[in-house]
Design a protein around this motif. Sequence first.
Motif, PDB file in Angstrom:
ATOM      1  N   TRP B  57     -23.581 120.362  53.324  1.00  0.00           N
ATOM      2  CA  TRP B  57     -23.088 119.795  51.860  1.00  0.00           C
ATOM      3  C   TRP B  57     -21.801 119.369  51.725  1.00  0.00           C
ATOM      4  CZ3 TRP B  57     -19.978 123.830  49.753  1.00  0.00           C
ATOM      5  CH2 TRP B  57     -20.143 124.946  50.347  1.00  0.00           C
ATOM      6  N   GLU B  58     -21.437 119.243  50.478  1.00  0.00           N
ATOM      7  CA  GLU B  58     -19.874 118.744  50.339  1.00  0.00           C
ATOM      8  C   GLU B  58     -19.197 119.560  49.265  1.00  0.00           C
ATOM      9  OE1 GLU B  58     -19.620 114.461  49.303  1.00  0.00           O
ATOM     10  OE2 GLU B  58     -17.548 114.856  48.377  1.00  0.00           O
ATOM     11  N   PHE B  59     -18.186 119.916  49.806  1.00  0.00           N
ATOM     12  CA  PHE B  59     -17.164 120.866  48.932  1.00  0.00           C
ATOM     13  C   PHE B  59     -16.631 119.789  47.876  1.00  0.00           C
ATOM     14  CE2 PHE B  59     -16.762 123.494  52.835  1.00  0.00           C
ATOM     15  CZ  PHE B  59     -16.882 124.849  52.394  1.00  0.00           C
ATOM     16  N   ASP B  60     -17.454 119.484  46.838  1.00  0.00           N
ATOM     17  CA  ASP B  60     -17.121 118.356  45.893  1.00  0.00           C
ATOM     18  C   ASP B  60     -15.828 118.800  44.952  1.00  0.00           C
ATOM     19  OD1 ASP B  60     -19.192 119.855  44.562  1.00  0.00           O
ATOM     20  OD2 ASP B  60     -19.806 118.299  43.402  1.00  0.00           O
ATOM     21  N   ALA B  82     -11.019 128.023  62.278  1.00  0.00           N
ATOM     22  CA  ALA B  82     -11.526 129.330  62.598  1.00  0.00           C
ATOM     23  C   ALA B  82     -11.937 130.196  61.537  1.00  0.00           C
ATOM     24  CB  ALA B  82     -10.323 130.050  63.373  1.00  0.00           C
ATOM     25  N   THR B  83     -11.932 129.219  60.329  1.00  0.00           N
ATOM     26  CA  THR B  83     -12.647 129.994  59.017  1.00  0.00           C
ATOM     27  C   THR B  83     -13.598 128.848  58.239  1.00  0.00           C
ATOM     28  OG1 THR B  83     -10.891 128.788  57.363  1.00  0.00           O
ATOM     29  CG2 THR B  83     -10.392 130.730  58.749  1.00  0.00           C
ATOM     30  N   ARG B  84     -14.293 129.598  57.387  1.00  0.00           N
ATOM     31  CA  ARG B  84     -15.131 128.706  56.529  1.00  0.00           C
ATOM     32  C   ARG B  84     -14.415 128.199  55.378  1.00  0.00           C
ATOM     33  NH1 ARG B  84     -20.798 131.398  55.461  1.00  0.00           N
ATOM     34  NH2 ARG B  84     -20.780 129.038  54.756  1.00  0.00           N
ATOM     35  N   SER B  85     -13.217 127.950  55.162  1.00  0.00           N
ATOM     36  CA  SER B  85     -12.505 127.659  54.052  1.00  0.00           C
ATOM     37  C   SER B  85     -12.939 126.111  53.566  1.00  0.00           C
ATOM     38  CB  SER B  85     -10.922 127.256  54.496  1.00  0.00           C
ATOM     39  OG  SER B  85     -10.179 126.540  53.551  1.00  0.00           O
ATOM     40  N   PRO B  86     -12.859 126.072  52.292  1.00  0.00           N
ATOM     41  CA  PRO B  86     -13.399 124.757  51.657  1.00  0.00           C
ATOM     42  C   PRO B  86     -12.445 123.747  51.650  1.00  0.00           C
ATOM     43  CG  PRO B  86     -13.012 126.300  49.910  1.00  0.00           C
ATOM     44  CD  PRO B  86     -12.727 127.154  51.120  1.00  0.00           C
ATOM     45  N   ARG B  87     -11.123 123.974  52.268  1.00  0.00           N
ATOM     46  CA  ARG B  87     -10.104 123.041  52.201  1.00  0.00           C
ATOM     47  C   ARG B  87     -10.122 122.385  53.584  1.00  0.00           C
ATOM     48  NH1 ARG B  87      -5.094 124.432  49.215  1.00  0.00           N
ATOM     49  NH2 ARG B  87      -4.860 122.225  49.297  1.00  0.00           N
ATOM     50  N   ARG B  88     -11.105 121.651  53.834  1.00  0.00           N
ATOM     51  CA  ARG B  88     -10.899 121.027  55.327  1.00  0.00           C
ATOM     52  C   ARG B  88     -10.904 119.727  55.225  1.00  0.00           C
ATOM     53  NH1 ARG B  88     -13.730 125.410  57.298  1.00  0.00           N
ATOM     54  NH2 ARG B  88     -14.041 124.711  59.370  1.00  0.00           N
ATOM     55  N   PRO B  89     -10.127 119.050  56.496  1.00  0.00           N
ATOM     56  CA  PRO B  89      -9.819 117.590  56.469  1.00  0.00           C
ATOM     57  C   PRO B  89     -11.301 116.737  56.321  1.00  0.00           C
ATOM     58  CG  PRO B  89      -9.056 118.601  58.419  1.00  0.00           C
ATOM     59  CD  PRO B  89      -9.710 119.642  57.927  1.00  0.00           C
ATOM     60  N   PRO B  91     -14.587 117.289  54.164  1.00  0.00           N
ATOM     61  CA  PRO B  91     -14.821 118.598  53.180  1.00  0.00           C
ATOM     62  C   PRO B  91     -16.592 118.823  53.231  1.00  0.00           C
ATOM     63  CG  PRO B  91     -14.742 116.636  51.707  1.00  0.00           C
ATOM     64  CD  PRO B  91     -14.288 116.487  53.247  1.00  0.00           C
ATOM     65  N   ILE B  92     -16.847 119.387  54.497  1.00  0.00           N
ATOM     66  CA  ILE B  92     -18.252 119.444  54.731  1.00  0.00           C
ATOM     67  C   ILE B  92     -18.579 120.889  54.882  1.00  0.00           C
ATOM     68  CG2 ILE B  92     -20.489 119.113  56.191  1.00  0.00           C
ATOM     69  CD1 ILE B  92     -18.611 116.764  57.135  1.00  0.00           C
ATOM     70  N   MET B 114     -23.662 128.009  47.555  1.00  0.00           N
ATOM     71  CA  MET B 114     -23.220 126.720  47.074  1.00  0.00           C
ATOM     72  C   MET B 114     -22.965 126.732  45.475  1.00  0.00           C
ATOM     73  SD  MET B 114     -25.668 126.389  49.201  1.00  0.00           S
ATOM     74  CE  MET B 114     -26.337 125.453  50.514  1.00  0.00           C
ATOM     75  N   LEU B 115     -22.115 126.005  44.921  1.00  0.00           N
ATOM     76  CA  LEU B 115     -21.958 125.740  43.520  1.00  0.00           C
ATOM     77  C   LEU B 115     -23.335 125.014  42.878  1.00  0.00           C
ATOM     78  CD1 LEU B 115     -18.343 125.399  43.008  1.00  0.00           C
ATOM     79  CD2 LEU B 115     -19.531 127.379  42.091  1.00  0.00           C
ATOM     80  N   HIS B 116     -23.920 125.415  41.839  1.00  0.00           N
ATOM     81  CA  HIS B 116     -24.761 124.489  41.287  1.00  0.00           C
ATOM     82  C   HIS B 116     -24.340 123.145  41.200  1.00  0.00           C
ATOM     83  CE1 HIS B 116     -28.118 123.662  38.808  1.00  0.00           C
ATOM     84  NE2 HIS B 116     -27.302 122.796  37.830  1.00  0.00           N
ATOM     85  N   GLY B 117     -25.073 122.120  41.515  1.00  0.00           N
ATOM     86  CA  GLY B 117     -24.875 120.723  41.469  1.00  0.00           C
ATOM     87  C   GLY B 117     -24.034 120.197  42.752  1.00  0.00           C
ATOM     88  N   THR B 118     -24.002 121.177  43.741  1.00  0.00           N
ATOM     89  CA  THR B 118     -23.465 120.689  45.006  1.00  0.00           C
ATOM     90  C   THR B 118     -23.911 119.465  45.687  1.00  0.00           C
ATOM     91  OG1 THR B 118     -22.266 122.841  45.398  1.00  0.00           O
ATOM     92  CG2 THR B 118     -22.648 121.261  47.514  1.00  0.00           C
ATOM     93  N   PRO B 119     -23.704 118.422  46.081  1.00  0.00           N
ATOM     94  CA  PRO B 119     -24.237 117.340  46.815  1.00  0.00           C
ATOM     95  C   PRO B 119     -24.475 117.748  48.156  1.00  0.00           C
ATOM     96  CG  PRO B 119     -22.231 116.472  46.028  1.00  0.00           C
ATOM     97  CD  PRO B 119     -22.069 118.180  45.887  1.00  0.00           C
TER      98      PRO B 119
END
Lengths: 149, 149
Positions: B57-60, B82-89, B91-92, B114-119
């Motif tokens: 999904w997308e960290f939109d 090495a983490t699950r951070s949302p701030r990735r090159p 954003p998957i 995930m947040l509501h509405g996440t693509p």
Amino acid sequence: MFTSQPIGHITSPYKNTSDIPKGLGAQHQAVGVLNLLPEFEPGLTDIEGFSHLIILWEFDRSQGFELLGAPPSDNRPHGVFATRSPRRPNPIGLTIVELLRREGANLHVRGVDMLHGTPILDIKPYLSSIPSEKLRRGWLAEAESRQQK
Amino acid sequence: MFTSQPIGHITSPYKNTSDIPKGLGAQHQAVGVLNLLPEFEPGLTDIEGFSHLIILWEFDRSQGFELLGAPPSDNRPHGVFATRSPRRPNPIGLTIVELLRREGANLHVRGVDMLHGTPILDIKPYLSSIPSEKLRRGWLAEAESRQQK
């Protein structure tokens, strides 16, 4: 939405799709290298502590998508979201690899099933497993069962 | 490279990032629905046979990326890969869910974070696990060990 960008590319022994082991019982023990672009090397900090990594990559030599298709492991068609078909609406592949060692921006790994030169989209640590006794594997388990008869 | 397209959106109980359980020992038992766009429904054929699915999904609602950062589960910085951070090159996000049932183009699942509405970008069958005794979990295991002391 976003436009994908490669964070690196894969050095793989597989130059053509036909080189990649496929179908029931295919083993993926090939060793390869994830060559990250130098500017992303700081993002690998502490990755050596993880034995396994999830690699997201782009099916860059696949065109378009097909919602129903027969995979190499079965002669019956299945939905694309129930298979690992390369012809997906978003052409993202996923492979779990074992991390052998890191050399700067290069990760030596076992278990590659991608073509040489494939763009890497993301690397995530593999943190936990669903116990195998809790897994149901649908058409794939059925195809394996038919093959054994 | 490619431009991502949503294949659907997530119905989730989480409306804000702060609602999502995070950090060491966070449990993800929330039930949600993957609402696929009607045109992708044929791609779900035979998915009911699988107990677990991998959702991409997308960290939109995340902006930009950060190669080093401290995750909620540790006070020390680690590389983004090495983490699950949302701030990735790219954003998957990746979440493994348990499939409860399917209603047409809608998949009821357990384990949403995930947040509501996440693509939604992709759905793949979860086919096999690395046995837990073969996993090393680096900084995360160390942070858990420090917490228990």
